[in-house]
Design a protein around this motif. Sequence first.
Motif, PDB file in Angstrom:
ATOM      1  N   GLY A 147       0.906  -1.238   0.273  1.00  0.00           N
ATOM      2  CA  GLY A 147       0.217   0.413   0.052  1.00  0.00           C
ATOM      3  C   GLY A 147       0.692   1.118  -0.557  1.00  0.00           C
ATOM      4  N   HIS A 148       2.260   1.225   0.877  1.00  0.00           N
ATOM      5  CA  HIS A 148       2.984   2.703   1.135  1.00  0.00           C
ATOM      6  C   HIS A 148       3.514   3.156  -0.642  1.00  0.00           C
ATOM      7  CE1 HIS A 148       2.580   3.615   5.025  1.00  0.00           C
ATOM      8  NE2 HIS A 148       2.220   2.695   5.117  1.00  0.00           N
ATOM      9  N   LEU A 149       4.101   1.306  -1.224  1.00  0.00           N
ATOM     10  CA  LEU A 149       4.957   1.502  -1.893  1.00  0.00           C
ATOM     11  C   LEU A 149       3.644   1.782  -3.399  1.00  0.00           C
ATOM     12  CD1 LEU A 149       7.285   1.240  -4.432  1.00  0.00           C
ATOM     13  CD2 LEU A 149       6.428  -1.565  -4.385  1.00  0.00           C
ATOM     14  N   GLU A 150       2.312   1.471  -3.024  1.00  0.00           N
ATOM     15  CA  GLU A 150       1.463   1.791  -4.853  1.00  0.00           C
ATOM     16  C   GLU A 150       1.209   3.564  -4.437  1.00  0.00           C
ATOM     17  OE1 GLU A 150      -1.875  -0.428  -4.387  1.00  0.00           O
ATOM     18  OE2 GLU A 150      -0.680  -2.212  -5.321  1.00  0.00           O
ATOM     19  N   GLN A 151       0.970   3.931  -2.609  1.00  0.00           N
ATOM     20  CA  GLN A 151       0.667   5.713  -2.894  1.00  0.00           C
ATOM     21  C   GLN A 151       1.766   6.586  -3.778  1.00  0.00           C
ATOM     22  OE1 GLN A 151      -0.541   7.014   0.657  1.00  0.00           O
ATOM     23  NE2 GLN A 151      -0.287   8.594   0.847  1.00  0.00           N
ATOM     24  N   PHE A 152       3.810   5.755  -2.678  1.00  0.00           N
ATOM     25  CA  PHE A 152       4.666   6.413  -3.001  1.00  0.00           C
ATOM     26  C   PHE A 152       4.857   6.532  -4.943  1.00  0.00           C
ATOM     27  CE2 PHE A 152       8.701   6.728  -4.516  1.00  0.00           C
ATOM     28  CZ  PHE A 152       9.862   7.589  -4.205  1.00  0.00           C
ATOM     29  N   VAL A 153       4.331   5.391  -5.778  1.00  0.00           N
ATOM     30  CA  VAL A 153       4.226   5.450  -7.108  1.00  0.00           C
ATOM     31  C   VAL A 153       3.284   6.321  -7.986  1.00  0.00           C
ATOM     32  CG1 VAL A 153       4.936   4.003  -9.322  1.00  0.00           C
ATOM     33  CG2 VAL A 153       5.545   3.379  -7.293  1.00  0.00           C
ATOM     34  N   GLU A 154       2.738   6.354  -7.282  1.00  0.00           N
ATOM     35  CA  GLU A 154       1.344   7.399  -7.713  1.00  0.00           C
ATOM     36  C   GLU A 154       1.811   8.656  -7.739  1.00  0.00           C
ATOM     37  OE1 GLU A 154      -0.482   7.162 -10.213  1.00  0.00           O
ATOM     38  OE2 GLU A 154      -0.375   4.247  -9.802  1.00  0.00           O
ATOM     39  N   GLU A 155       2.460   9.666  -6.172  1.00  0.00           N
ATOM     40  CA  GLU A 155       2.574  10.613  -6.081  1.00  0.00           C
ATOM     41  C   GLU A 155       4.048  11.350  -6.763  1.00  0.00           C
ATOM     42  OE1 GLU A 155       4.303  11.186  -1.814  1.00  0.00           O
ATOM     43  OE2 GLU A 155       1.218  10.855  -1.257  1.00  0.00           O
ATOM     44  N   MET A 156       4.841   9.867  -6.958  1.00  0.00           N
ATOM     45  CA  MET A 156       5.972   9.914  -8.338  1.00  0.00           C
ATOM     46  C   MET A 156       5.506  10.358  -9.677  1.00  0.00           C
ATOM     47  SD  MET A 156       9.146  10.652  -6.023  1.00  0.00           S
ATOM     48  CE  MET A 156       7.780  11.390  -4.555  1.00  0.00           C
ATOM     49  N   LYS A 157       4.688   9.939 -10.320  1.00  0.00           N
ATOM     50  CA  LYS A 157       4.203   9.869 -11.562  1.00  0.00           C
ATOM     51  C   LYS A 157       3.641  11.211 -11.809  1.00  0.00           C
ATOM     52  CE  LYS A 157       3.125   4.917 -12.644  1.00  0.00           C
ATOM     53  NZ  LYS A 157       2.446   4.157 -13.381  1.00  0.00           N
ATOM     54  N   ALA A 158       2.909  11.365 -10.743  1.00  0.00           N
ATOM     55  CA  ALA A 158       1.875  12.946 -10.652  1.00  0.00           C
ATOM     56  C   ALA A 158       2.946  13.716 -10.514  1.00  0.00           C
ATOM     57  CB  ALA A 158       1.007  12.849  -9.539  1.00  0.00           C
ATOM     58  N   SER A 159       4.026  14.049  -9.516  1.00  0.00           N
ATOM     59  CA  SER A 159       4.517  14.881 -10.243  1.00  0.00           C
ATOM     60  C   SER A 159       6.493  14.774 -11.191  1.00  0.00           C
ATOM     61  CB  SER A 159       5.635  14.374  -8.544  1.00  0.00           C
ATOM     62  OG  SER A 159       6.227  13.875  -8.364  1.00  0.00           O
ATOM     63  N   GLY A 160       6.068  13.863 -12.069  1.00  0.00           N
ATOM     64  CA  GLY A 160       7.045  13.929 -12.393  1.00  0.00           C
ATOM     65  C   GLY A 160       8.309  13.526 -12.477  1.00  0.00           C
ATOM     66  N   ARG A 161       8.390  12.663 -11.397  1.00  0.00           N
ATOM     67  CA  ARG A 161       9.353  12.494 -11.050  1.00  0.00           C
ATOM     68  C   ARG A 161      10.180  11.090 -11.637  1.00  0.00           C
ATOM     69  NH1 ARG A 161      11.888  16.532 -10.143  1.00  0.00           N
ATOM     70  NH2 ARG A 161      13.809  14.897  -9.283  1.00  0.00           N
TER      71      ARG A 161
END
Length: 374
Positions: free
Chosen positions: A224-238
């Motif tokens: 769950g933590h990983l999925e949330q992190f990945v989505e945040e990084m995608k949204a920010s363009g990282r």
Amino acid sequence: MDYYDLIIVGAGPAGSTLAHSLQGSGKKILMIDKQSFPRDKTCAGWVTPAVMNSLEIDLADYSNNRTLQPIRRFRIGMMGQPAVENNHDEVVSYGIRRCEFDDYLLSRVDAPKALATAVKSIDRENGNWVINHTWQAPLIVGAGGHFCPVARLLGEGPGGHETVVAAKEVEFEMTPAQAEVCAARGDTPELWFCRDLKGYAWVFRKGNFLNIGLGREDNHKLSGHLEQFVEEMKASGRIPPDLPGRFKGHAYLLYNHAERPLVDEGVMLIGDSAGLAYTQSGEGIRPAIESALIAARVIREAGDNSAQALQAYGEAIAERFGTRATDADQGWQVPEWVKAPLASTLMRSHWFTRRVVTEKWFLHQQVPPLELAV
């Protein structure tokens, strides 16, 4: 049945370093690993100049057809708040791909190797250890990672009684389109701490390869933590919006939480099989290399393979890495004084993220190079 003076189970950095260090000692050595090399080994994979010096690696030679990403900066933050970027003004570490790094170290070893060979049995017969009813030696060294079969011979062995860190990560070569939209830079790894301070995630670009992962103490919440992190990084363009394949999982022990004995009669554990990963960062390459170098010295000097003679290794590890903590409540990464809400403020500080998080916890610049008496 073939006889050896020493059998090393595990051909990763720890095992290869031990075998390489014992070349010229006159000992007949066999290396066993369940995988063939080069192997697929997903790992964030950065090594400091101290590690390269300990291994006596020529950087120009290594970088020939291999990934060697100089690191000069770090972006560090707490999830949900802006990151702080620090420039260290010099190369403080190198990004490597473990499939290349491990294969390079193993290629320097002249000893016989039984690769793609699982250890199915370890028996004690007439003062020797017999592996797979095929090879025997008076001394075996476990260098096969957290679940190393040799570790099962000591104490309670690997199991649910241990407090482990579980991690999931992926590494892949980006397409030109992915590389174009990826904001992460090769010389600037990114570290993102979970708000509860029970783990951290990373984004690490190595040339055209990208490694993304997250490690936590409580693995039941890991996905769950990983999925949330990945989505945040995608949204920010990282990171690119399209990631290939699935994330691979692995586990390891932190030094302050490990309770495995390091030696017994004719047995030694080095690297991750001994639970030597640094407590604040989870990094295991430098402890693996240094434990192997220390073990090589003890093996050369020991008069026999008794537990008493080999105990010098355990004493040297304690001197190098400190005495293991027994406080079960100790944070797996950060000291108690960094707990929230103070952590949120500290992670916005250039001084703290540079001097404490990066230079002390992750680069261990305060730890002098390992020196072994000749």
